[in-house]
Motif scaffolding. Structure first.
Motif, mmCIF file in Angstrom:
data_model
loop_
_atom_site.group_PDB
_atom_site.id
_atom_site.type_symbol
_atom_site.label_atom_id
_atom_site.label_comp_id
_atom_site.label_asym_id
_atom_site.label_seq_id
_atom_site.Cartn_x
_atom_site.Cartn_y
_atom_site.Cartn_z
ATOM 1 N N GLU A 172 -26.127 -1.247 -1.489
ATOM 2 C CA GLU A 172 -27.066 -1.469 -0.382
ATOM 3 C C GLU A 172 -28.449 -1.889 -0.887
ATOM 4 O O GLU A 172 -29.473 -1.389 -0.426
ATOM 5 C CB GLU A 172 -27.162 -0.204 0.495
ATOM 6 C CG GLU A 172 -25.903 0.095 1.281
ATOM 7 C CD GLU A 172 -25.557 -1.027 2.264
ATOM 8 O OE1 GLU A 172 -26.433 -1.419 3.048
ATOM 9 O OE2 GLU A 172 -24.416 -1.517 2.213
ATOM 10 N N TYR A 173 -28.457 -2.797 -1.838
ATOM 11 C CA TYR A 173 -29.725 -3.302 -2.375
ATOM 12 C C TYR A 173 -30.259 -4.385 -1.432
ATOM 13 O O TYR A 173 -29.522 -5.284 -1.016
ATOM 14 C CB TYR A 173 -29.510 -3.870 -3.781
ATOM 15 C CG TYR A 173 -30.789 -4.172 -4.520
ATOM 16 C CD1 TYR A 173 -31.372 -3.225 -5.345
ATOM 17 C CD2 TYR A 173 -31.416 -5.404 -4.381
ATOM 18 C CE1 TYR A 173 -32.555 -3.499 -6.035
ATOM 19 C CE2 TYR A 173 -32.593 -5.686 -5.062
ATOM 20 C CZ TYR A 173 -33.163 -4.731 -5.874
ATOM 21 O OH TYR A 173 -34.326 -5.009 -6.546
ATOM 22 N N PRO A 174 -31.549 -4.340 -1.089
ATOM 23 C CA PRO A 174 -32.089 -5.289 -0.099
ATOM 24 C C PRO A 174 -32.207 -6.713 -0.628
ATOM 25 O O PRO A 174 -32.434 -6.938 -1.818
ATOM 26 C CB PRO A 174 -33.470 -4.704 0.225
ATOM 27 C CG PRO A 174 -33.828 -3.867 -0.950
ATOM 28 C CD PRO A 174 -32.544 -3.333 -1.511
ATOM 29 N N HIS B 130 -28.874 -6.450 3.205
ATOM 30 C CA HIS B 130 -28.550 -5.633 2.033
ATOM 31 C C HIS B 130 -27.235 -6.123 1.438
ATOM 32 O O HIS B 130 -26.328 -6.540 2.170
ATOM 33 C CB HIS B 130 -28.418 -4.147 2.408
ATOM 34 C CG HIS B 130 -29.698 -3.520 2.834
ATOM 35 N ND1 HIS B 130 -30.202 -3.647 4.109
ATOM 36 C CD2 HIS B 130 -30.591 -2.764 2.147
ATOM 37 C CE1 HIS B 130 -31.352 -2.992 4.193
ATOM 38 N NE2 HIS B 130 -31.615 -2.460 3.021
#
Length: 248
Positions: free
Chosen positions: A63-65, A89
């Motif tokens: 869930e990295y933006p 994300h």
């Protein structure tokens, strides 16, 4: 650091587990978490790199933006920072050591857009998006596997390696739905060959062989991974070919 083969073998391992046990993953989140485990078991990927301010940071993140904004209704257009559209994300992102070393931890974390980053440094070694569905996409979504891959298309400046992994637990009683959606999905994937995509379908109720098809330039071909074909009658459809390759 050449990690492409390692990532692709991990993807194929996840596909195998899904096709052998189609209810192993109840949700997309289950599949992503399992894939994260595969990556963390790889010593080439599970590294800690020191940030500019001295914090040891992992390269692998869920869930990295995104570094850009886009419209969900049309995920093929990047919007500028003044837009009210949101940032997305990535299900999985693998950061580059160079990006981590060049920035303080708060910038690497990327939650606050006010923290500047060096624009010419590519932040990602790879980003991977997942989809887990039942029955197949409805007609309104079938034309866009592109809709699912749009975020990855927009990420071309941030990552060279971009993957889309679609797992289908096909629970319909007939092939009707499959015959409607699969040609459109195939066409969308062929139009987005810059994305390395793989579609794995397990027919739960109708007794057909598992179906796997990949698109894009994979170094580790699914059908070439040693020892990973546990089922007889495994069907692998190759892009651009009308016949199927049956693995026995």
């Amino acid at each position: 650091m050449d990690i492409q083969v390692n990532i692709e073998r991990a993807i194929h391992q996840l596909v195998d587990e899904f096709l052998l046990e189609p209810y192993r993953f109840f949700s997309e989140a289950d599949a992503v978490a399992r894939f994260h485990q595969f990556l963390e078991s790889d010593p080439l990927l599970n590294l800690r790199v020191k940030s500019k301010d001295g914090f040891a940071l992992p390269m692998i993140h869920q869930e990295y933006p995104t570094f850009f904004r886009f419209d969900d209704a049309n995920p093929a257009v990047r919007l500028d920072a003044s837009s009210r559209a949101h940032r997305g994300h990535y299900d999985i992102a693998i950061l580059t050591p160079k990006f981590i070393k060049a920035h303080p931890a708060e910038t690497v974390k990327s939650r606050d857009r006010a923290n500047p980053r060096v624009a010419h440094i590519q932040p990602f070694q790879a980003v991977i998006e997942f989809k887990l569905d039942n029955k197949g996409w409805p007609d309104s979504k079938a034309k866009g596997a592109n809709a699912e891959m749009g975020k990855l298309i927009l990420t071309r400046d941030e990552a060279d390696l971009r993957y889309f992994v679609a797992l289908m637990r096909y629970t319909a009683l007939t092939e009707t739905r499959w015959n409607k959606y699969w040609p459109d999905v195939t066409q969308s994937a062929l139009e987005s060959m810059e994305i390395k995509s793989i579609f794995a379908t397990q027919r739960v109720l109708i007794g057909q062989a598992p179906h796997v098809q990949s698109f894009g330039d994979w170094l580790a071909k699914y059908e070439e991974i040693p020892g990973h074909m546990p089922l007889r009658g495994w069907q692998v459809e190759m892009p651009g070919c009308r016949q199927h390759h049956i693995i026995v």
